[in-house]
Scaffold this active site. Structure first.
Site, PDB file in Angstrom:
ATOM      1  N   LYS A 284      62.524  71.382  53.713  1.00  0.00           N
ATOM      2  CA  LYS A 284      61.393  71.408  54.307  1.00  0.00           C
ATOM      3  C   LYS A 284      61.543  70.242  55.359  1.00  0.00           C
ATOM      4  O   LYS A 284      62.474  69.488  55.155  1.00  0.00           O
ATOM      5  CB  LYS A 284      60.122  71.197  53.959  1.00  0.00           C
ATOM      6  CG  LYS A 284      59.659  69.888  53.250  1.00  0.00           C
ATOM      7  CD  LYS A 284      58.307  70.043  52.495  1.00  0.00           C
ATOM      8  CE  LYS A 284      58.126  68.664  51.823  1.00  0.00           C
ATOM      9  NZ  LYS A 284      56.856  68.760  51.008  1.00  0.00           N
TER      10      LYS A 284
ATOM     11  N   ARG B 138      44.774  68.447  47.151  1.00  0.00           N
ATOM     12  CA  ARG B 138      45.344  68.848  48.436  1.00  0.00           C
ATOM     13  C   ARG B 138      45.082  70.305  48.526  1.00  0.00           C
ATOM     14  O   ARG B 138      44.222  71.012  49.105  1.00  0.00           O
ATOM     15  CB  ARG B 138      46.755  68.472  48.619  1.00  0.00           C
ATOM     16  CG  ARG B 138      47.119  68.487  49.887  1.00  0.00           C
ATOM     17  CD  ARG B 138      48.672  67.745  50.097  1.00  0.00           C
ATOM     18  NE  ARG B 138      49.685  68.447  49.234  1.00  0.00           N
ATOM     19  CZ  ARG B 138      51.073  67.999  49.379  1.00  0.00           C
ATOM     20  NH1 ARG B 138      51.193  66.891  50.077  1.00  0.00           N
ATOM     21  NH2 ARG B 138      51.785  68.555  48.548  1.00  0.00           N
TER      22      ARG B 138
ATOM     23  N   HIS C 216      51.734  70.002  41.533  1.00  0.00           N
ATOM     24  CA  HIS C 216      52.193  68.684  42.273  1.00  0.00           C
ATOM     25  C   HIS C 216      51.792  67.493  41.895  1.00  0.00           C
ATOM     26  O   HIS C 216      50.531  67.392  41.677  1.00  0.00           O
ATOM     27  CB  HIS C 216      52.285  69.157  43.974  1.00  0.00           C
ATOM     28  CG  HIS C 216      53.401  68.013  44.577  1.00  0.00           C
ATOM     29  ND1 HIS C 216      54.601  68.037  44.372  1.00  0.00           N
ATOM     30  CD2 HIS C 216      52.974  67.035  45.604  1.00  0.00           C
ATOM     31  CE1 HIS C 216      55.150  66.950  45.142  1.00  0.00           C
ATOM     32  NE2 HIS C 216      54.247  66.329  45.867  1.00  0.00           N
TER      33      HIS C 216
ATOM     34  N   ARG D 201      61.870  70.427  41.463  1.00  0.00           N
ATOM     35  CA  ARG D 201      61.990  70.460  42.833  1.00  0.00           C
ATOM     36  C   ARG D 201      62.358  68.884  43.243  1.00  0.00           C
ATOM     37  O   ARG D 201      61.596  68.333  43.260  1.00  0.00           O
ATOM     38  CB  ARG D 201      60.796  70.966  43.478  1.00  0.00           C
ATOM     39  CG  ARG D 201      60.033  72.172  42.975  1.00  0.00           C
ATOM     40  CD  ARG D 201      58.888  72.462  43.567  1.00  0.00           C
ATOM     41  NE  ARG D 201      57.539  71.428  43.691  1.00  0.00           N
ATOM     42  CZ  ARG D 201      56.488  71.433  42.791  1.00  0.00           C
ATOM     43  NH1 ARG D 201      56.409  72.100  41.584  1.00  0.00           N
ATOM     44  NH2 ARG D 201      55.968  70.352  42.642  1.00  0.00           N
TER      45      ARG D 201
ATOM     46  N   TYR E  74      60.824  44.883  77.781  1.00  0.00           N
ATOM     47  CA  TYR E  74      59.357  44.944  78.440  1.00  0.00           C
ATOM     48  C   TYR E  74      58.598  43.805  77.968  1.00  0.00           C
ATOM     49  O   TYR E  74      58.484  43.479  76.632  1.00  0.00           O
ATOM     50  CB  TYR E  74      59.008  46.154  78.044  1.00  0.00           C
ATOM     51  CG  TYR E  74      59.496  47.439  78.737  1.00  0.00           C
ATOM     52  CD1 TYR E  74      59.253  47.822  80.128  1.00  0.00           C
ATOM     53  CD2 TYR E  74      59.870  48.674  78.217  1.00  0.00           C
ATOM     54  CE1 TYR E  74      59.660  48.749  80.704  1.00  0.00           C
ATOM     55  CE2 TYR E  74      60.485  49.522  78.874  1.00  0.00           C
ATOM     56  CZ  TYR E  74      60.184  49.859  80.125  1.00  0.00           C
ATOM     57  OH  TYR E  74      60.828  50.914  80.721  1.00  0.00           O
TER      58      TYR E  74
ATOM     59  N   CYS F 294      62.803  49.943  73.745  1.00  0.00           N
ATOM     60  CA  CYS F 294      62.233  51.191  74.700  1.00  0.00           C
ATOM     61  C   CYS F 294      62.449  52.374  74.176  1.00  0.00           C
ATOM     62  O   CYS F 294      62.864  52.882  73.260  1.00  0.00           O
ATOM     63  CB  CYS F 294      63.248  50.778  75.897  1.00  0.00           C
ATOM     64  SG  CYS F 294      63.445  49.214  76.423  1.00  0.00           S
TER      65      CYS F 294
ATOM     66  N   ASP G  43      64.192  54.788  74.975  1.00  0.00           N
ATOM     67  CA  ASP G  43      65.900  55.383  75.236  1.00  0.00           C
ATOM     68  C   ASP G  43      66.988  54.133  74.769  1.00  0.00           C
ATOM     69  O   ASP G  43      67.927  54.602  74.559  1.00  0.00           O
ATOM     70  CB  ASP G  43      66.156  55.888  76.359  1.00  0.00           C
ATOM     71  CG  ASP G  43      65.153  57.076  76.947  1.00  0.00           C
ATOM     72  OD1 ASP G  43      64.764  57.702  76.293  1.00  0.00           O
ATOM     73  OD2 ASP G  43      64.508  56.786  78.189  1.00  0.00           O
TER      74      ASP G  43
END
Length: 370
Positions: free
Chosen positions: A38, A136, A165, A221, A265, A310, A312
Site C-alpha cells: 500500500k 480502528r 491487527h 503481513r 528565507y 525551501c 524546491d
C-alpha cells in the site's frame, strides 16, 4: 550509478534487496508471506516492489484501497490481493471482478458483497477482520462467530480468511499484544471447534512476525520489513536485511558567502565567518521536511542543512568538504563511501517514524530501479 543530469533529485530502489528481504522473512517465519504494498509500497513503487516481493516468495499482496489493487491488476500482477481497508458498496463489483479479496466486519458488508457477487454470477472472497484491541476497524470478537457462519453459509461468498491487527507489537511493553493474541486465539479456537475456521488466519505485521512467533498463524503481513527498514527501535530487523531505498540529489551551486550574511528565507541562519554554502535542488515539495537539524552526505561526509528548507531547494554548509563542487552527488537517505544516513535517522530528526519518511516522498521525485 551515473548521475542523470535531467533529474533534480531521485530515488534509487534496489529491487533485489526487496526480493532478498522477502525471502529472508518467509524463511524466518516458516509461513506464507503477504507483502504489504500500500501507499506506493511505502514509497518504493507499487508494481515494481510487488513483483520483487513475489520473486522473493511472497504469495499474497496487501493494499489499503481498491484503487491500489486495481493498479496491480492493470500492471499484469494477478497474485492474490487483499484490500485491507473499506471497499465502498458502489465499487464492490470492480473489486470482485478483479478477484481482489474484501475485508469485511459486519453483516451489512457481507450482504452487500453477496448481492453484488450474485448479480455477477460469481463468489466474493472475503476476510473477516476482528478488532482485538486496535479499535480502528473490525468486528467485535463476540460477533465473529455469527459473522463467520453468515459468510460460510452464503452461496455467493467464499470465507477465505480471518485476521486482526496489533496496536503495540513494535513497542517494548508486551502486555497489550499478548492480550490481543489471547483474544484472537479464543476466536480462532471457537471457529475451529465449530468447523468454521477458514483457510487463512493471519495477524502479524513485521514487528509481530519477529517478536511474537506465536502470532504467525498461517501467514504474516510485512510491509516495512521487506523494504529493509526497522519496525521500531524496540523491534529491529536481523542484521542481514537490507534497506532498498536511497534518496539522492546533487549540488547545483557552491559559493563562499561572506561573514554576517543571512542564508535562505527569514535569515534564521547567519554566517559567522566566510562559509562555503552549497545549493541542493530538493525541498519540502519533494517531501524533505522544513525542520531544523537535517543532515546529508557529500563526498562521504555528513554536512548540515542550514537555513530554512525551501519548497524546491535547500542549502548545506560545506566547510568540512572543501573539495566539493557543483555536480557532486548529495545523499539524503542511503550510503556514500563509508558513511550512511538511514530513514530511521531522518525520522528521528523529523520527530516521526521511518514509515512516514518514505511514504511522504512526493510523486515528483523520480524512481530509478536497479
Amino acid at each position: 550509478m551515473t548521475l542523470d543530469a535531467s533529474l533534480s533529485n531521485w530515488l534509487e530502489i534496489d529491487l533485489e534487496a526487496i526480493r532478498r528481504n522477502a525471502d529472508r522473512l518467509r524463511r524466518l517465519t516458516g509461513v506464507r508471506l503477504m507483502a504489504v504494498v500500500k501507499a506506493g509500497a511505502y514509497g518504493h513503487g507499487l508494481a515494481q516492489a510487488a513483483r520483487a516481493a513475489l520473486r522473493g516468495g511472497a504469495e499474497w499482496l496487501g493494499v489499503a484501497r481498491i484503487d491500489e489493487g486495481l493498479d496491480l491488476r492493470r500492471a499484469g500482477i494477478g497474485a492474490p490481493g487483499l484490500i485491507l481497508g473499506h471497499t465502498p458498496d458502489d465499487r464492490l463489483a470492480e473489486a470482485i471482478e478483479a478477484e481482489l479479496r474484501l475485508t469485511v466486519w459486519s453483516a451489512e458488508h457481507l450482504d452487500a458483497a453477496a448481492a453484488v457477487a450474485a448479480r455477477l454470477d460469481t463468489s466474493a472472497r472475503v476476510h473477516l477482520k476482528v478488532d482485538t484491541g486496535m479499535n480502528r476497524i473490525g468486528a467485535a470478537p463476540e460477533d465473529a462467530m455469527t459473522l463467520a457462519r453468515r459468510a460460510a453459509d452464503s452461496p455467493n461468498l467464499a470465507f477465505e480468511g480471518i485476521y486482526t491487527h496489533f496496536a503495540c507489537a513494535d513497542e517494548l511493553v508486551r502486555r497489550p499484544t499478548e492480550a490481543q493474541v489471547a483474544v484472537f486465539n479464543q476466536v480462532i479456537e471457537a471457529l475451529s471447534a465449530s468447523g468454521l475456521r477458514p483457510e487463512l488466519t493471519h495477524a502479524a505485521n513485521t514487528a509481530a512476525a519477529l517478536a511474537y512467533p506465536e502470532a504467525r498463524w498461517d501467514m504474516v503481513r510485512s510491509g516495512i520489513g521487506i523494504y529493509g527498514m526497522h519496525p521500531s527501535d524496540a523491534v529491529r530487523l536481523p542484521d542481514d536485511f537490507e534497506p532498498a531505498l536511497a534518496w539522492k540529489s546533487r549540488l547545483t551551486m557552491v559559493k563562499v558567502v561572506a561573514s554576517g550574511q543571512g542564508v535562505s528565507y527569514g535569515h534564521e541562519y547567519v554566517t559567522s565567518r566566510a562559509e562555503r554554502i552549497g545549493t541542493v535542488p530538493v525541498g519540502y515539495g519533494d517531501g524533505f521536511r522544513r525542520v531544523n537539524g537535517n543532515r546529508v552526505l557529500v563526498r562521504g561526509r555528513v554536512v548540515p542543512v542550514v537555513g530554512r528548507v525551501c519548497m524546491d531547494q535547500c542549502l548545506v554548509q560545506l566547510d568540512d568538504v572543501p573539495e566539493a563542487v557543483s555536480g557532486d552527488e548529495v545523499v539524503l537517505i542511503g550510503e556514500q563511501a563509508a558513511a550512511r544516513i538511514t530513514a530511521e535517522q531522518v525520522a528521528a530528526c523529523w520527530g516521526t517514524i521511518n514509515y512516514e519518511v518514505t511514504c511522504g516522498i512526493t510523486e515528483r521525485v523520480r524512481w530509478i530501479y536497479r
